[in-house]
Design a protein around this motif. Structure first.
Motif, mmCIF file in Angstrom:
data_model
loop_
_atom_site.group_PDB
_atom_site.id
_atom_site.type_symbol
_atom_site.label_atom_id
_atom_site.label_comp_id
_atom_site.label_asym_id
_atom_site.label_seq_id
_atom_site.Cartn_x
_atom_site.Cartn_y
_atom_site.Cartn_z
ATOM 1 N N ASP A 84 0.789 -1.102 0.065
ATOM 2 C CA ASP A 84 -0.026 0.044 -0.083
ATOM 3 C C ASP A 84 0.892 1.110 0.051
ATOM 4 O OD1 ASP A 84 -2.343 -1.689 -0.104
ATOM 5 O OD2 ASP A 84 -2.750 -0.949 2.041
ATOM 6 N N VAL A 85 2.143 1.036 0.868
ATOM 7 C CA VAL A 85 2.715 2.533 0.756
ATOM 8 C C VAL A 85 3.427 2.587 -0.752
ATOM 9 C CG1 VAL A 85 5.150 3.242 1.529
ATOM 10 C CG2 VAL A 85 3.408 2.207 3.295
ATOM 11 N N ILE A 86 3.675 1.624 -1.138
ATOM 12 C CA ILE A 86 4.059 1.798 -2.746
ATOM 13 C C ILE A 86 3.223 2.400 -3.638
ATOM 14 C CG2 ILE A 86 5.061 0.660 -4.801
ATOM 15 C CD1 ILE A 86 6.703 -1.190 -2.778
ATOM 16 N N LEU A 87 2.029 1.839 -3.485
ATOM 17 C CA LEU A 87 0.805 2.226 -4.237
ATOM 18 C C LEU A 87 0.494 3.813 -4.153
ATOM 19 C CD1 LEU A 87 -1.523 -0.730 -4.126
ATOM 20 C CD2 LEU A 87 -0.393 -0.048 -6.089
ATOM 21 N N SER B 55 2.587 5.967 -2.830
ATOM 22 C CA SER B 55 3.621 7.015 -3.585
ATOM 23 C C SER B 55 3.659 6.816 -4.877
ATOM 24 C CB SER B 55 5.119 6.531 -2.846
ATOM 25 O OG SER B 55 5.260 5.065 -3.339
ATOM 26 N N GLU B 56 2.946 6.014 -5.537
ATOM 27 C CA GLU B 56 3.083 6.041 -7.037
ATOM 28 C C GLU B 56 1.548 6.778 -7.586
ATOM 29 O OE1 GLU B 56 5.392 5.024 -9.420
ATOM 30 O OE2 GLU B 56 6.424 5.205 -7.938
ATOM 31 N N GLY B 57 0.951 7.221 -6.407
ATOM 32 C CA GLY B 57 -0.441 7.697 -7.024
ATOM 33 C C GLY B 57 -1.716 6.667 -7.127
ATOM 34 N N TYR B 58 -1.582 5.583 -6.479
ATOM 35 C CA TYR B 58 -2.501 4.578 -6.752
ATOM 36 C C TYR B 58 -3.202 4.369 -5.319
ATOM 37 C CZ TYR B 58 -0.718 3.861 -11.310
ATOM 38 O OH TYR B 58 -0.178 4.041 -12.603
ATOM 39 N N SER B 59 -3.570 5.432 -4.556
ATOM 40 C CA SER B 59 -4.193 5.048 -3.300
ATOM 41 C C SER B 59 -5.287 4.500 -3.404
ATOM 42 C CB SER B 59 -4.042 6.286 -2.343
ATOM 43 O OG SER B 59 -4.862 7.348 -2.878
ATOM 44 N N ASP B 60 -6.271 4.423 -4.489
ATOM 45 C CA ASP B 60 -7.486 3.907 -4.555
ATOM 46 C C ASP B 60 -7.211 2.420 -4.510
ATOM 47 O OD1 ASP B 60 -6.186 4.385 -7.000
ATOM 48 O OD2 ASP B 60 -8.184 3.606 -7.960
ATOM 49 N N ASP C 125 -8.705 1.857 5.262
ATOM 50 C CA ASP C 125 -9.158 2.761 6.223
ATOM 51 C C ASP C 125 -8.029 3.294 7.202
ATOM 52 O OD1 ASP C 125 -8.485 0.035 6.643
ATOM 53 O OD2 ASP C 125 -9.497 -0.019 8.738
ATOM 54 N N LEU C 126 -6.897 2.932 6.588
ATOM 55 C CA LEU C 126 -5.587 3.472 7.464
ATOM 56 C C LEU C 126 -4.819 4.383 6.417
ATOM 57 C CD1 LEU C 126 -4.494 0.223 9.134
ATOM 58 C CD2 LEU C 126 -5.735 1.973 10.234
ATOM 59 N N ILE C 127 -5.479 4.677 5.474
ATOM 60 C CA ILE C 127 -4.902 5.494 4.253
ATOM 61 C C ILE C 127 -3.993 6.618 4.915
ATOM 62 C CG2 ILE C 127 -6.760 7.123 3.806
ATOM 63 C CD1 ILE C 127 -4.732 5.112 1.183
ATOM 64 N N LEU D 162 3.616 7.190 6.168
ATOM 65 C CA LEU D 162 4.891 6.212 6.111
ATOM 66 C C LEU D 162 5.245 6.487 4.824
ATOM 67 C CD1 LEU D 162 6.039 4.082 8.227
ATOM 68 C CD2 LEU D 162 4.372 2.301 6.985
ATOM 69 N N SER D 163 4.517 6.694 3.643
ATOM 70 C CA SER D 163 5.137 6.340 2.372
ATOM 71 C C SER D 163 5.820 7.853 2.003
ATOM 72 C CB SER D 163 3.775 6.686 1.329
ATOM 73 O OG SER D 163 3.145 7.707 1.293
ATOM 74 N N GLY D 164 5.690 8.952 2.821
ATOM 75 C CA GLY D 164 6.275 9.970 2.720
ATOM 76 C C GLY D 164 7.959 9.987 3.005
ATOM 77 N N ARG D 165 8.198 8.835 3.753
ATOM 78 C CA ARG D 165 9.427 8.647 4.417
ATOM 79 C C ARG D 165 10.395 8.128 3.372
ATOM 80 N NH1 ARG D 165 9.018 5.886 10.189
ATOM 81 N NH2 ARG D 165 7.511 7.259 11.046
ATOM 82 N N PHE D 166 10.004 7.427 2.418
ATOM 83 C CA PHE D 166 10.809 6.964 1.474
ATOM 84 C C PHE D 166 10.254 6.999 -0.075
ATOM 85 C CE2 PHE D 166 10.969 4.418 5.333
ATOM 86 C CZ PHE D 166 12.257 4.398 5.463
ATOM 87 N N SER D 167 11.381 6.885 -0.977
ATOM 88 C CA SER D 167 11.008 6.874 -2.390
ATOM 89 C C SER D 167 10.408 5.385 -2.759
ATOM 90 C CB SER D 167 12.112 7.292 -3.451
ATOM 91 O OG SER D 167 13.115 6.371 -3.123
#
Length: 168
Positions: free
Chosen positions: A136-139, A141-146, A152-154, A160-165
């Motif tokens: 989910d973190v990778i999704l 960060s790539e713009g696929y949060s949907d 529910d923990l978005i 968390l996704s803001g910490r890493f590329s």
């Protein structure tokens, strides 16, 4: 000895008996057992049917999207999660422990080790949760949060996704 007796029973079953072996993964079964069985696979239910199942059987449930995604088409998994009083706490603590691991602080790894030791009977579930969180973190960060399972923990996952590329 037990395996030999089992194989013998499969080879020469009593006329009155029908054996039904249910498992989620046949890779752990002996090939001699598999060769004496008829395998029947049950496909996963589509997401729409799973959501209907949740609404019908658990009308007060608010985590419908998460449950439908996490259950992977398996209503039994939904029942297990909803009826497990500890699952949600384990899930939240698993996310917090993953965040600690990603912090790169040595002390954090000791805390995570304590968490895993305390929950060793659920370690497979914890690892599965970690994999889904990382996915989910990778999704995100790539713009696929949907497409996130843990919808529910978005907000926590976005942090968390803001910490890493994505590459890291």
């Amino acid at each position: 000895q037990a395996q030999n007796a089992f194989l013998k029973t499969l080879e020469e079953p009593p006329a009155y008996a029908v054996f039904i072996i249910i498992c989620t993964d046949t890779s752990g079964l002996l090939t001699t057992v598999l060769s004496r069985c008829t395998q029947v696979s049950f496909p996963s239910l589509p997401s729409t049917r799973i959501k209907e199942y949740i609404k019908k059987n658990y009308p007060d449930e608010t985590r419908i999207n998460f449950l439908a995604n996490y259950a992977e088409g398996n209503p039994g998994k939904i029942d297990r999660i909803i009826n497990d009083d500890n699952f949600e706490a384990l899930r939240i603590t698993a996310l917090e422990s993953l965040a600690m691991l990603m912090s790169e602080r040595l002390y954090s790894s000791y805390k995570v080790t304590e968490f895993l030791e305390k929950n060793k009977e659920n370690v497979q579930e914890i690892f599965n949760l970690w994999l889904l969180f990382l996915r989910d973190v990778i999704l995100i960060s790539e713009g696929y949060s949907d497409k996130c399972v843990n919808s529910d923990l978005i907000d926590k996952l976005r942090t968390l996704s803001g910490r890493f590329s994505p590459q890291k």
